[in-house]
Design a protein around this motif. Structure first.
Motif, PDB file in Angstrom:
ATOM      1  N   VAL A 237       0.822  -1.208   0.000  1.00 28.13           N
ATOM      2  CA  VAL A 237       0.000   0.000   0.000  1.00 28.13           C
ATOM      3  C   VAL A 237       0.856   1.257   0.000  1.00 28.13           C
ATOM      4  O   VAL A 237       0.486   2.269  -0.611  1.00 28.13           O
ATOM      5  N   GLY A 238       2.019   1.200   0.649  1.00 34.12           N
ATOM      6  CA  GLY A 238       2.883   2.377   0.727  1.00 34.12           C
ATOM      7  C   GLY A 238       3.149   3.041  -0.609  1.00 34.12           C
ATOM      8  O   GLY A 238       2.975   4.267  -0.752  1.00 34.12           O
ATOM      9  N   PRO A 239       3.562   2.287  -1.649  1.00 34.51           N
ATOM     10  CA  PRO A 239       3.823   2.908  -2.956  1.00 34.51           C
ATOM     11  C   PRO A 239       2.587   3.508  -3.622  1.00 34.51           C
ATOM     12  O   PRO A 239       2.709   4.356  -4.497  1.00 34.51           O
ATOM     13  N   GLN A 240       1.387   3.061  -3.214  1.00 31.40           N
ATOM     14  CA  GLN A 240       0.166   3.653  -3.758  1.00 31.40           C
ATOM     15  C   GLN A 240      -0.095   5.035  -3.159  1.00 31.40           C
ATOM     16  O   GLN A 240      -0.740   5.878  -3.792  1.00 31.40           O
ATOM     17  N   LEU A 241       0.424   5.250  -1.961  1.00 33.06           N
ATOM     18  CA  LEU A 241       0.146   6.500  -1.263  1.00 33.06           C
ATOM     19  C   LEU A 241       1.231   7.545  -1.456  1.00 33.06           C
ATOM     20  O   LEU A 241       0.935   8.741  -1.514  1.00 33.06           O
ATOM     21  N   VAL A 242       2.489   7.109  -1.519  1.00 29.50           N
ATOM     22  CA  VAL A 242       3.610   8.049  -1.733  1.00 29.50           C
ATOM     23  C   VAL A 242       4.529   7.463  -2.797  1.00 29.50           C
ATOM     24  O   VAL A 242       4.663   6.248  -2.911  1.00 29.50           O
ATOM     25  N   ASP A 243       5.172   8.331  -3.556  1.00 32.37           N
ATOM     26  CA  ASP A 243       5.956   7.863  -4.710  1.00 32.37           C
ATOM     27  C   ASP A 243       7.399   7.517  -4.373  1.00 32.37           C
ATOM     28  O   ASP A 243       8.165   7.108  -5.249  1.00 32.37           O
ATOM     29  N   ASP A 244       7.806   7.685  -3.110  1.00 32.39           N
ATOM     30  CA  ASP A 244       9.195   7.389  -2.737  1.00 32.39           C
ATOM     31  C   ASP A 244       9.252   6.363  -1.600  1.00 32.39           C
ATOM     32  O   ASP A 244      10.118   6.422  -0.730  1.00 32.39           O
ATOM     33  N   TRP A 245       8.327   5.433  -1.618  1.00 28.52           N
ATOM     34  CA  TRP A 245       8.238   4.442  -0.550  1.00 28.52           C
ATOM     35  C   TRP A 245       9.439   3.506  -0.555  1.00 28.52           C
ATOM     36  O   TRP A 245       9.902   3.052  -1.602  1.00 28.52           O
ATOM     37  N   LYS A 246       9.971   3.215   0.636  1.00 27.11           N
ATOM     38  CA  LYS A 246      11.034   2.237   0.809  1.00 27.11           C
ATOM     39  C   LYS A 246      10.524   1.120   1.715  1.00 27.11           C
ATOM     40  O   LYS A 246       9.924   1.386   2.751  1.00 27.11           O
ATOM     41  N   LYS A 247      10.761  -0.118   1.305  1.00 28.48           N
ATOM     42  CA  LYS A 247      10.223  -1.259   2.036  1.00 28.48           C
ATOM     43  C   LYS A 247      10.765  -1.294   3.469  1.00 28.48           C
ATOM     44  O   LYS A 247      11.951  -1.042   3.705  1.00 28.48           O
ATOM     45  N   ILE A 248       9.875  -1.646   4.408  1.00 35.33           N
ATOM     46  CA  ILE A 248      10.266  -1.664   5.816  1.00 35.33           C
ATOM     47  C   ILE A 248       9.984  -2.995   6.499  1.00 35.33           C
ATOM     48  O   ILE A 248      10.406  -3.203   7.632  1.00 35.33           O
ATOM     49  N   LEU A 249       9.289  -3.920   5.823  1.00 33.10           N
ATOM     50  CA  LEU A 249       8.845  -5.137   6.487  1.00 33.10           C
ATOM     51  C   LEU A 249       9.737  -6.343   6.239  1.00 33.10           C
ATOM     52  O   LEU A 249      10.419  -6.441   5.219  1.00 33.10           O
ATOM     53  N   ARG A 250       9.684  -7.259   7.203  1.00 33.01           N
ATOM     54  CA  ARG A 250      10.160  -8.622   7.011  1.00 33.01           C
ATOM     55  C   ARG A 250       8.997  -9.539   7.409  1.00 33.01           C
ATOM     56  O   ARG A 250       8.929 -10.043   8.533  1.00 33.01           O
ATOM     57  N   THR A 355      13.391 -11.829  15.004  1.00 33.05           N
ATOM     58  CA  THR A 355      12.953 -10.506  14.567  1.00 33.05           C
ATOM     59  C   THR A 355      12.039  -9.894  15.623  1.00 33.05           C
ATOM     60  O   THR A 355      11.117 -10.524  16.111  1.00 33.05           O
ATOM     61  N   SER A 356      12.312  -8.640  15.974  1.00 37.46           N
ATOM     62  CA  SER A 356      11.585  -7.996  17.065  1.00 37.46           C
ATOM     63  C   SER A 356      10.107  -7.828  16.738  1.00 37.46           C
ATOM     64  O   SER A 356       9.725  -7.634  15.586  1.00 37.46           O
ATOM     65  N   ARG A 357       9.286  -7.887  17.800  1.00 36.17           N
ATOM     66  CA  ARG A 357       7.841  -7.630  17.666  1.00 36.17           C
ATOM     67  C   ARG A 357       7.505  -6.189  18.032  1.00 36.17           C
ATOM     68  O   ARG A 357       6.338  -5.831  18.153  1.00 36.17           O
ATOM     69  N   GLU A 358       8.506  -5.343  18.228  1.00 35.42           N
ATOM     70  CA  GLU A 358       8.262  -3.931  18.495  1.00 35.42           C
ATOM     71  C   GLU A 358       7.590  -3.291  17.283  1.00 35.42           C
ATOM     72  O   GLU A 358       7.812  -3.689  16.139  1.00 35.42           O
ATOM     73  N   HIS A 359       6.780  -2.282  17.535  1.00 34.50           N
ATOM     74  CA  HIS A 359       6.123  -1.586  16.427  1.00 34.50           C
ATOM     75  C   HIS A 359       6.895  -0.337  16.041  1.00 34.50           C
ATOM     76  O   HIS A 359       7.698   0.190  16.812  1.00 34.50           O
ATOM     77  N   THR A 360       6.642   0.110  14.826  1.00 31.35           N
ATOM     78  CA  THR A 360       7.287   1.301  14.285  1.00 31.35           C
ATOM     79  C   THR A 360       6.219   2.249  13.759  1.00 31.35           C
ATOM     80  O   THR A 360       5.271   1.816  13.097  1.00 31.35           O
ATOM     81  N   HIS A 369       0.949   8.881   8.544  1.00 27.90           N
ATOM     82  CA  HIS A 369       1.574   8.030   9.550  1.00 27.90           C
ATOM     83  C   HIS A 369       1.471   6.596   9.043  1.00 27.90           C
ATOM     84  O   HIS A 369       0.371   6.129   8.700  1.00 27.90           O
ATOM     85  N   PHE A 370       2.602   5.905   8.964  1.00 30.07           N
ATOM     86  CA  PHE A 370       2.623   4.499   8.566  1.00 30.07           C
ATOM     87  C   PHE A 370       3.013   3.672   9.783  1.00 30.07           C
ATOM     88  O   PHE A 370       4.029   3.933  10.420  1.00 30.07           O
ATOM     89  N   VAL A 371       2.193   2.672  10.104  1.00 31.57           N
ATOM     90  CA  VAL A 371       2.405   1.860  11.303  1.00 31.57           C
ATOM     91  C   VAL A 371       2.680   0.424  10.892  1.00 31.57           C
ATOM     92  O   VAL A 371       1.967  -0.133  10.054  1.00 31.57           O
ATOM     93  N   ALA A 372       3.707  -0.172  11.473  1.00 34.16           N
ATOM     94  CA  ALA A 372       4.036  -1.567  11.162  1.00 34.16           C
ATOM     95  C   ALA A 372       4.586  -2.234  12.411  1.00 34.16           C
ATOM     96  O   ALA A 372       5.072  -1.571  13.332  1.00 34.16           O
ATOM     97  N   GLY A 373       4.509  -3.577  12.419  1.00 42.30           N
ATOM     98  CA  GLY A 373       5.027  -4.332  13.544  1.00 42.30           C
ATOM     99  C   GLY A 373       4.079  -4.309  14.726  1.00 42.30           C
ATOM    100  O   GLY A 373       2.914  -3.930  14.629  1.00 42.30           O
ATOM    101  N   GLY A 374       4.585  -4.732  15.858  1.00 44.71           N
ATOM    102  CA  GLY A 374       3.796  -4.722  17.079  1.00 44.71           C
ATOM    103  C   GLY A 374       3.127  -6.053  17.363  1.00 44.71           C
ATOM    104  O   GLY A 374       3.054  -6.936  16.515  1.00 44.71           O
ATOM    105  N   LYS A 375       2.639  -6.184  18.595  1.00 47.96           N
ATOM    106  CA  LYS A 375       1.933  -7.374  19.055  1.00 47.96           C
ATOM    107  C   LYS A 375       0.459  -7.052  19.221  1.00 47.96           C
ATOM    108  O   LYS A 375       0.097  -5.942  19.581  1.00 47.96           O
ATOM    109  N   TYR A 376      -0.377  -8.049  18.973  1.00 51.73           N
ATOM    110  CA  TYR A 376      -1.814  -7.842  19.160  1.00 51.73           C
ATOM    111  C   TYR A 376      -2.098  -7.350  20.579  1.00 51.73           C
ATOM    112  O   TYR A 376      -2.906  -6.457  20.801  1.00 51.73           O
TER     113      TYR A 376
END
Length: 534
Positions: A237-250, A355-360, A369-376
């Motif tokens: 979804v990131g590249p659909q919203l901004v044109d300079d998105w860099k991948k952040i997930l594993r 890999t950490s479960r901390e959120h970013t 604001h882009f949110v990724a990671g974290g625990k339920y």
């Protein structure tokens, strides 16, 4: 409470087209639901869109645990464990009908990579990080005491065990109840509406082009800020919203298997696979079934396409049979399976389990604001931090117009602790008792509103349609009830009576309801396609 129904969806789409919102949330999983509730309760004008059904992704495919994450102590993630244990305590009060205390046993054998002494220190630290506010303190058991507590446990080389407290939950329903609460606070939430692209004015986002997936109609949603809470879809979804998105997930894939309690009779949950490697597998007894999971392997595809692989099923069966050899579980004993993708943030760890479960929270000055990671378990705290961060982008005089976070309050007036106890004392028959367990005092309203002559599952269907914006039989079977996961026939024996409710409430033609029934059957077959390969 207000209706949160298909009619609400029509009304809310009209609002999305005509009004301007302080914040638009993209993603209707638990994090998006939590942000919507928090922001709306503070007084912001909130919209939320979800491209599929609410809780379609990871939020209905977790291990269904509310826990501190005892294995994260090995990674020295003390802050994460402390936060999770603190939030666990809050969730007991916020949603006692959805979050239930559960005892966990960790058996230790002569070849376990962690011994009794080290595990004992970990148990003490776990209780300390919970500030000793735990349902029960941990216990240390020797081998014979462990077998007395759990007779079907493997005897060979058993040294002893530790028993401690955590909790299990209904993950999808917690998302839906959080959204209901957000709706009650004024949030404008809809499912099956997807974001297409951003619209900018003077370098700031001013709207999102969206599409109603069910009608294909496109429209603009005017907003001052956008929060992306799409979990494992973040890098799509990131590249659909901004044109300079860099991948952040594993992203990593986790599969779960379900069994009947008759085939695996456990006196508590069991933490397995402590002998080698870094994987942890849980055996979790709950009201309807036993869940075995999870795996933790890198995944690079579209999360919507993730499926269980035969090798993952074999791995979980092997681990479970190793711990409970007398059970002799076979593929035919598996009732169902489900698979989720964790939206883990990339770090320098050498394997998936580390890999950490901390959120970013990534802040883009163009109004995102882009949110990724974290625990339920920490979704409420994450949501509070996200809304705080959004408010910090506003001028101070604007910020002062909004309230402080109020989300530690119960999700609704029907199910706080005392209300739940009162409801249980008033249940007059089996149907009311089952409804009370799931809905508290609302159970009596459900029966009164929809009819005393209906079956249990018909009452559940009426409630799901009118209170959780449930639009299809597949959504009902997979994300509103345990039918697909806990019943050997996946609830198909109840399909006709449930379909009657959907046909009536959604005003469907015979062809339309038959298509929904066919879609459900195909969905079940696709989720269990691995069975043909074993």
């Amino acid at each position: 409470m207000k209706n949160f129904s298909p009619k609400t969806r029509v009304e809310n789409i009209s609002k999305l087209e005509t009004e301007t919102f302080d914040v638009l949330i993209i993603g209707g999983g638990i994090t998006g639901a939590g942000v919507a509730r928090d922001a709306a309760m503070r007084g912001l004008k909130v919209a939320l869109i979800e491209s599929r059904d609410f809780a379609f992704g990871t939020s209905s495919r977790s291990s269904k645990l509310v826990h501190g994450g005892i294995r994260y102590l090995e990674n020295m993630e003390f802050k994460l464990v402390f936060e999770a244990l603190s939030e666990r305590s809050k969730l007991f009060e916020m949603a006692p009908h959805l979050v239930h205390p559960l005892r966990f046993m960790i058996p230790l054998f002569k070849d376990s990579r962690v011994g009794m002494f080290k595990m004992g220190l970990g148990m003490l630290l776990y209780d300390m990080l919970a500030l000793f506010q735990t349902p029960e303190m941990h216990e240390r058991l020797n081998g014979s005491e462990s077998l007395k507590r759990m007779p079907i446990l493997k005897h060979d080389n058993l040294v002893g065990s530790f028993v401690y407290s955590d909790a299990y939950m209904d993950d999808d329903r917690l998302t839906h109840e959080t959204l209901r609460s957000a709706n009650e606070a004024g949030a404008c939430a809809v499912n099956y509406v997807k974001a297409i692209k951003s619209v900018f004015h003077d370098g700031k986002v001013c709207a999102i082009e969206a599409q109603d997936v069910r009608s294909d109609r496109k429209f603009r949603i005017r907003c001052n800020h956008v929060v992306s809470t799409v979990g494992p879809w973040t890098d799509l979804v990131g590249p659909q919203l901004v044109d300079d998105w860099k991948k952040i997930l594993r992203p990593t894939k986790g599969i779960h298997l379900t069994f009947s309690k008759e085939r695996l009779n456990l006196s508590s949950a069991v933490v397995m696979a402590a002998q080698a490697g870094n994987r942890i597998v849980f055996a979790i007894p709950r009201h309807e079934m036993v869940i075995i999971g999870t795996t933790d392997t890198d995944y690079s595809g579209d999360p919507a396409d993730v499926k269980a692989d035969p090798e993952d099923v074999r791995y979980l069966l092997e681990v479970t049979n190793n711990y409970f050899p007398g059970a002799n579980l076979k593929p035919d004993d598996i009732i169902s399976s489900y698979v989720g993708v964790r939206p883990l943030v990339k770090d320098e760890s050498g394997n998936e389990g580390k890999t950490s479960r901390e959120h970013t929270i990534l802040i883009d000055q163009r109004g995102f604001h882009f949110v990724a990671g974290g625990k339920y378990t920490t979704y409420r705290l994450m949501s509070e931090q996200i809304v705080d961060s959004v408010l910090n982008t506003l001028p101070i005089e604007r910020r002062l117009q909004f309230k402080k976070c109020e989300t530690v309050s119960p999700l609704n007036d029907y199910t706080y602790t005392d209300a739940l106890l009162l409801a249980k004392s008033q249940a007059a028959n089996d149907i009311e008792l089952k409804l009370v367990e799931r809905f508290g005092l609302e159970a009596f309203e459900i029966v009164e509103n929809y009819g005393f002559d209906l079956t249990y599952w018909q009452l559940e269907a009426y409630h799901a349609i009118n209170s959780t914006m449930c639009l299809t039989l597949t959504d009902f079977y997979s994300r509103r009830t345990p039918l697909m996961l806990a019943y050997k026939d996946h609830g198909i024996s109840y399909l006709e009576e449930i379909a009657q409710v959907f046909k009536k409430e959604l005003i469907l033609t015979t062809n339309e309801i038959e298509k929904q029934k066919s879609d459900l059957t195909n969905y079940i077959q696709s989720e269990l396609a691995w069975k043909t390969s074993l």
